[in-house]
Design an enzyme around this catalytic site. Structure first.
Site, mmCIF file in Angstrom:
data_model
loop_
_atom_site.group_PDB
_atom_site.id
_atom_site.type_symbol
_atom_site.label_atom_id
_atom_site.label_comp_id
_atom_site.label_asym_id
_atom_site.label_seq_id
_atom_site.Cartn_x
_atom_site.Cartn_y
_atom_site.Cartn_z
ATOM 1 N N CYS A 97 7.807 -6.441 49.567
ATOM 2 C CA CYS A 97 8.674 -6.454 49.056
ATOM 3 C C CYS A 97 10.361 -6.501 49.671
ATOM 4 O O CYS A 97 10.793 -5.577 50.380
ATOM 5 C CB CYS A 97 8.792 -5.000 47.989
ATOM 6 S SG CYS A 97 10.467 -4.807 47.039
ATOM 7 N N CYS A 100 12.961 -4.096 48.699
ATOM 8 C CA CYS A 100 12.648 -2.700 49.428
ATOM 9 C C CYS A 100 13.147 -2.500 50.719
ATOM 10 O O CYS A 100 13.506 -1.548 51.387
ATOM 11 C CB CYS A 100 11.125 -2.449 49.414
ATOM 12 S SG CYS A 100 10.382 -2.284 47.594
#
Length: 327
Positions: A97, A100
Site C-alpha cells: 500500500c 500507507c
C-alpha cells in the site's frame, strides 16, 4: 465503515458520534474465520513486536511504549485491554500500500511525540485477515481509535500531518487525556492556549471562530506552521460546506477547462483524503489554461499544499510537477 461527514472528517470532530463494542473480539478465537485456508496461510505468529518509536528507546528501558505491531492473537492485550487505560489508535496497513507508506511514518512520529499519552497499534491486514474481516476493513490505510474497549470511527486514506494532529487531539479529548500528557499524566511542552482554543472550535464545527484564533497566533508568530495549517483547513472546510462532493468531482470531469469547477473538485477530493488526485487535477488545469485562469489554479494548489504536511511525498511530487507545468 462509512466515511464521516466531510466537515467532521477534516476537522476531526472530538464527538466521535458512533462507537462499536469490541468485546466480541476478545481472544483470538472470537474473530470470524476468513475463507477456508486463508487464515492459516496468512496468519502471522505472535512475535510480540513492541516498539518505542523514540530513537533512544533501546538505550532507555523506561522509555514509554508508543508503537506496537499487533496480531490476531495479541489484539486482546495490545488493543482492548490497553485501551482501558490509554487511548489506542489502530493503523491498518500492508507492504504493497503506497499511501500507507506516507501515513504510517506520520502516525509513528506523532506517537513518539505523544510520549505514551496514546499508543499506535499497527495491524498488517495481509498477515491478519480475520481482524480485517471482523472490523470490516474495506480499503487501506484505515485508521480507527479505541477508547475503553469502544471502537471509534476514524478515517480512510492518507492525510497530512496537520489533519493527523487534529485527529489525535480528538482521540485524546474523547479519552479524557490532556494533549502532551505522558502515560502518567506528566505535562509536555506548553501549548499556546489560542491553538488549543482554535482546535476546540474546529472540533465543534465553528470554523470562523477557529480561523480567527489561528490568525491571532500568526500576528505574534508569523511562521507558526500549526496556525498556518489550521487556517488552510478552516478555509477548505468553509469552501466545501454544503457541497455535494461527488457531484463536484463529476461536474469538473465534464468541464476540464472550467477552473472554478476544477478548484472545487480538488477541494472535494482533498477533504476525502485523496490528496494526489486533488493536486494532479489542479496541475492539469495549470497546463490547460493561461492568464488569470492559470494563476487562479496555481494559487489554489498552493493553498492546498498548506493543508497537507510539508513532508508529505504527494506534496513534494506535486511541487515538482507544478514547476514542470509552469516552466
Amino acid at each position: 465503515m462509512t466515511r464521516p461527514d466531510p466537515r467532521q472528517a477534516a476537522a476531526m470532530s472530538a464527538a466521535f458520534s458512533r462507537a462499536v463494542d469490541l468485546s466480541s473480539l476478545a481472544g483470538p478465537a472470537a474473530a470470524p474465520a476468513g475463507p477456508a485456508g486463508n487464515g492459516a496461510r496468512h496468519a502471522a505468529p505472535d512475535t510480540g513486536r513492541h516498539r518505542a518509536a523514540a530513537p533512544d528507546a533501546a538505550a532507555d528501558p523506561n522509555a514509554p511504549l508508543t508503537v506496537i505491531d499487533a496480531t490476531e492473537t495479541s489484539f486482546q492485550a495490545d488493543v482492548i485491554d490497553r485501551s482501558m487505560t490509554t487511548p489506542v489508535v489502530i493503523d491498518f496497513w500492508a507492504d504493497w500500500c503506497q499511501p500507507c507508506k506516507t501515513l504510517s511514518p506520520t502516525l509513528e512520529n506523532l506517537a513518539a511525540e505523544g510520549g505514551g499519552s496514546w499508543v499506535l497499534v499497527k495491524v498488517d491486514v495481509d498477515a491478519n485477515p480475520r481482524l480485517s474481516q471482523a472490523l470490516q476493513i474495506q480499503s487501506i490505510p484505515t485508521v480507527m481509535a479505541v477508547i475503553k474497549g469502544q471502537l471509534m470511527e476514524g478515517f480512510q486514506g492518507a492525510i497530512g500531518e496537520a489533519e493527523a494532529r487534529q485527529f489525535i487531539a480528538a482521540v485524546l479529548q474523547a479519552g479524557g487525556v490532556e494533549p502532551g500528557a505522558g502515560p502518567a499524566g506528566e505535562a509536555g511542552p506548553p501549548i499556546d492556549p489560542r491553538l488549543e482554543a482554535a482546535d476546540d472550535q474546529m472540533a465543534a464545527g465553528d470554523l470562523t471562530a477557529a480561523k480567527a484564533l489561528y490568525e491571532q497566533v500568526l500576528v505574534d508568530l508569523p511562521n507558526d506552521p500549526v496556525a498556518k495549517s489550521g487556517i488552510a483547513q478552516a478555509d477548505l472546510l468553509l469552501r466545501i460546506d454544503g457541497v455535494d462532493l461527488a457531484a463536484a468531482v463529476s461536474d469538473a470531469d465534464a468541464a476540464p477547462d472550467d477552473v472554478a469547477a476544477q478548484t472545487l473538485a480538488a477541494d472535494s477530493e482533498l477533504v476525502q483524503g485523496e490528496a494526489p488526485a486533488a493536486f494532479a487535477r489542479l496541475i492539469r488545469a495549470v497546463r490547460r489554461t493561461a492568464g488569470d485562469d492559470r494563476d487562479a489554479a496555481r494559487k489554489h494548489l498552493l493553498k492546498l499544499f498548506e493543508v497537507a504536511s510539508p513532508d508529505d511525498p504527494a506534496v513534494a511530487k506535486a511541487r515538482r510537477d507544478l514547476a514542470s507545468a509552469l516552466f
